[in-house]
Design a protein around this motif. Structure first.
Motif, PDB file in Angstrom:
ATOM      1  N   UNK A 451       0.855  -1.186   0.000  1.00 14.74           N
ATOM      2  CA  UNK A 451       0.000   0.000   0.000  1.00 14.74           C
ATOM      3  C   UNK A 451       0.888   1.232   0.000  1.00 14.74           C
ATOM      4  N   UNK A 452       0.269   2.418  -0.140  1.00 18.19           N
ATOM      5  CA  UNK A 452       1.046   3.651  -0.302  1.00 18.19           C
ATOM      6  C   UNK A 452       0.833   4.671   0.812  1.00 18.19           C
ATOM      7  N   UNK A 453       0.134   4.302   1.880  1.00 19.47           N
ATOM      8  CA  UNK A 453      -0.256   5.270   2.918  1.00 19.47           C
ATOM      9  C   UNK A 453      -1.159   6.353   2.339  1.00 19.47           C
ATOM     10  N   UNK A 454      -1.858   6.039   1.257  1.00 12.37           N
ATOM     11  CA  UNK A 454      -2.788   6.977   0.624  1.00 12.37           C
ATOM     12  C   UNK A 454      -4.204   6.433   0.799  1.00 12.37           C
ATOM     13  N   UNK A 455      -4.790   6.691   1.943  1.00 12.75           N
ATOM     14  CA  UNK A 455      -6.081   6.091   2.288  1.00 12.75           C
ATOM     15  C   UNK A 455      -7.223   6.951   1.757  1.00 12.75           C
ATOM     16  N   UNK A 456      -8.125   6.347   0.978  1.00 11.22           N
ATOM     17  CA  UNK A 456      -9.227   7.076   0.349  1.00 11.22           C
ATOM     18  C   UNK A 456     -10.474   6.215   0.301  1.00 11.22           C
ATOM     19  N   UNK A 457     -11.614   6.873   0.164  1.00 12.85           N
ATOM     20  CA  UNK A 457     -12.881   6.169   0.001  1.00 12.85           C
ATOM     21  C   UNK A 457     -13.483   5.726   1.318  1.00 12.85           C
ATOM     22  N   UNK A 458     -14.711   5.239   1.241  1.00 14.29           N
ATOM     23  CA  UNK A 458     -15.435   4.783   2.429  1.00 14.29           C
ATOM     24  C   UNK A 458     -16.526   5.734   2.862  1.00 14.29           C
ATOM     25  N   UNK A 459     -16.478   7.007   2.375  1.00 13.15           N
ATOM     26  CA  UNK A 459     -17.544   7.977   2.652  1.00 13.15           C
ATOM     27  C   UNK A 459     -17.790   8.763   1.365  1.00 13.15           C
ATOM     28  N   UNK A 460     -18.143   8.054   0.356  1.00 10.79           N
ATOM     29  CA  UNK A 460     -18.229   8.571  -1.016  1.00 10.79           C
ATOM     30  C   UNK A 460     -19.066   9.849  -1.112  1.00 10.79           C
ATOM     31  N   UNK A 461     -18.560  10.792  -1.895  1.00  8.11           N
ATOM     32  CA  UNK A 461     -19.250  12.046  -2.181  1.00  8.11           C
ATOM     33  C   UNK A 461     -20.275  11.821  -3.291  1.00  8.11           C
ATOM     34  N   UNK A 462     -21.517  12.270  -3.065  1.00  8.03           N
ATOM     35  CA  UNK A 462     -22.567  12.135  -4.076  1.00  8.03           C
ATOM     36  C   UNK A 462     -23.680  13.137  -3.788  1.00  8.03           C
ATOM     37  N   UNK A 463     -24.401  13.525  -4.823  1.00  4.62           N
ATOM     38  CA  UNK A 463     -25.490  14.485  -4.659  1.00  4.62           C
ATOM     39  C   UNK A 463     -26.599  13.900  -3.801  1.00  4.62           C
TER      40      UNK A 463
END
Length: 516
Positions: A451-463
């Motif tokens: 892994x890259x220590x680049x944690x993303x996602x899990x609370x997705x942005x949406x309208x």
């Protein structure tokens, strides 16, 4: 001004305009921007001024999928957050990362990159990088060189913060402004919600001292994994922000791996293309990325790579770099006897590095170094990876994190295609030989993936609240005054370090909050 919940207490009538949770990069930048717009800001931070081992205990997590190093080594509960340890690399997401790609399920943000462009530019000032040359071609021109061109791959440069620790970078304002109050050892444990309005935030020390902090607006700027964990904690009734059922789903990290061996045909020519650049006090890192038409043609994800140099004097070079950084930044108090001894013992290496830096504005990599093509691959937006709660509680009484990290065949196919493309694109300057396990059938290459220590996602942005967890304005669905500014909201991850994009979102959010 800085307080400590271990010895101080907030007043009952102390109500801030905005309460920020987390004194890392996003929290600090947001606070600086808000105070500049006349807001009174409160920041609660679970750690102290320096990294304390006991304060990291809540980060202890269960990993049930592939090995994920960063969940334990890439998160820091401390004033300054992960900026106290990162290198300071700044890079935007690309336009295609925001677009809906027909061949990538779940891709697309609720706005285009053009929406973030002015905030990317403002973030540069807050990162201390606004003085860097922003156009890649102008950097190469300043060296008297033409910008590199490759078939199928695009050359690009990342930029690095001269002062990566944001607690230091903004110390004067953070410690002296009457409009900023930072509370250390104040761990967020409970959101006090009245219908859709947050009335307060309960915080707790590891010694069970509690306080409730009040504000008109609340913004969670914790890291991705900790943000998701906090909002997954059970409460009476349902979780109003999880009507989509997507909370904790589609976690993403960049797949980091050595995809090929690289043998330069000319060490000097190769160094001209790929050695790090130092100009006017700023560092630039040459890299290559898969061009968008290639991604679409092959139906693949976004992917990039750097040249990873390894030599028997790496430890010496790293030590000398640290010593020189302290000298250049005037931090003589942080130098010890070991630094002086190191400089004397390795004077020849220091001389070669200094000469290369002074005359050619480049880093020194020994000609004997082995070189590998180190890829950074986007994960699919509908990743099967997830963050859930474990079966144990931490020292704060919160349920621990359980992470299931997975790498799909699409990621492996993307890395494989990238290595093959690089072998053709770089053939004039180097012989690039893809790793045998990458080219073979099966999943043997997974053992070489990190892994890259680049944690993303899990609370997705949406309208819509049925399609995500936060709105395009970062408002937590199901609430009126609670926002999330974190890599957790990213619908897609691209290949870029996420920090610059999170900070652009923070500047954008500051403008939004200033109008409320």
């Amino acid at each position: 001004m800085i307080f400590d919940l271990l010895r101080d207490r907030p007043g009952p009538d102390d109500v801030a305009d905005v309460c920020i949770v987390g004194a890392g990069a996003a929290g600090i930048v947001l606070a600086v921007e808000l105070t500049g717009q006349g807001k009174r800001v409160l920041i609660v931070e679970g750690g102290g001024r320096e990294i304390e081992e006991p304060a990291q205990e809540p980060y202890r997590s269960e990993v049930v999928g592939l090995t994920h190093r960063g969940i334990h080594t890439g998160r820091f509960r401390v004033h300054g957050g992960t900026t106290t340890k990162w290198g300071g690399q700044i890079l935007e997401l690309n336009p295609e990362d925001f677009e809906s790609r027909d061949w990538i399920s779940g891709s697309g943000w609720p706005f285009t990159k053009a929406e973030l462009d002015p905030f990317y530019r403002r973030a540069l000032e807050l990162e201390g990088v606004s003085g860097a040359i922003q156009r890649d071609g102008e950097v190469w021109h300043a060296l008297g060189l033409k910008e590199p061109e490759f078939s199928g791959l695009q050359s690009y440069l990342s930029r690095w913060c001269p002062e990566p620790n944001f607690a230091r970078l903004h110390a004067s304002l953070l410690e002296q402004s009457a409009d900023i109050r930072i509370w250390l050892h104040a761990n967020a444990v409970e959101l006090l919600l009245e219908q859709e309005t947050v009335r307060g935030l309960r915080c707790r020390t590891q010694t069970e001292i509690e306080a409730v902090f009040q504000a008109k607006q609340f913004v969670f700027c914790m890291g991705t994994i900790e943000c998701v964990r906090f909002f997954l904690q059970p409460r009476e009734g349902d979780l109003p922000w999880n009507r989509s059922g997507l909370l904790g789903r589609h976690f993403q990290d960049h797949v980091d791996a050595n995809a090929a061996q690289v043998q330069p045909r000319s060490s000097r020519a190769f160094a001209t293309l790929f050695d790090n650049i130092f100009l006017r006090g700023y560092k630039y890192h040459p890299k290559v990325r898969l061009m968008p038409p290639e991604q679409e043609k092959a139906g693949l994800l976004n992917c990039a790579a750097t040249m990873y140099f390894q030599s028997d004097i790496d430890e010496t070079l790293d030590g000398l770099k640290g010593t020189v950084k302290h000298l250049l930044r005037g931090r003589f108090g942080e130098l010890g006897i070991g630094d002086a001894v190191r400089m004397v013992q390795h004077a020849p290496v220091l001389a070669r590095q200094s000469l290369r830096y002074a005359l050619q504005h480049r880093v020194y990599n020994p000609a004997s170094a082995t070189i590998k093509l180190r890829v950074h691959c986007e994960q699919r937006p509908d990743s099967a990876s997830s963050i859930t709660l474990g079966e144990e509680k931490d020292s704060l009484g919160l349920w621990r994190t359980r992470l299931d990290w997975r790498i799909s065949e699409l990621e492996l196919s993307t890395i494989r295609y990238f290595a093959q493309t690089a072998a053709k694109a770089l053939d004039e300057v180097a012989e690039v030989t893809p790793e045998a396990s990458l080219m073979a059938e099966g999943d043997g290459f997974l053992a070489q993936c990190d892994d890259s220590n680049h944690h993303m996602g899990g609370m997705r942005m949406a309208v819509s609240s049925t399609e995500g967890v936060v709105s395009p304005e970062l408002l937590l669905h199901g609430t009126r005054n609670c926002f999330v500014c974190s890599g957790a909201v990213f619908p897609t991850s691209g290949f870029s370090n996420p920090t610059h994009t999170v900070l652009a979102l923070a500047v954008r959010l500051a403008d939004h909050l200033s109008r409320l």
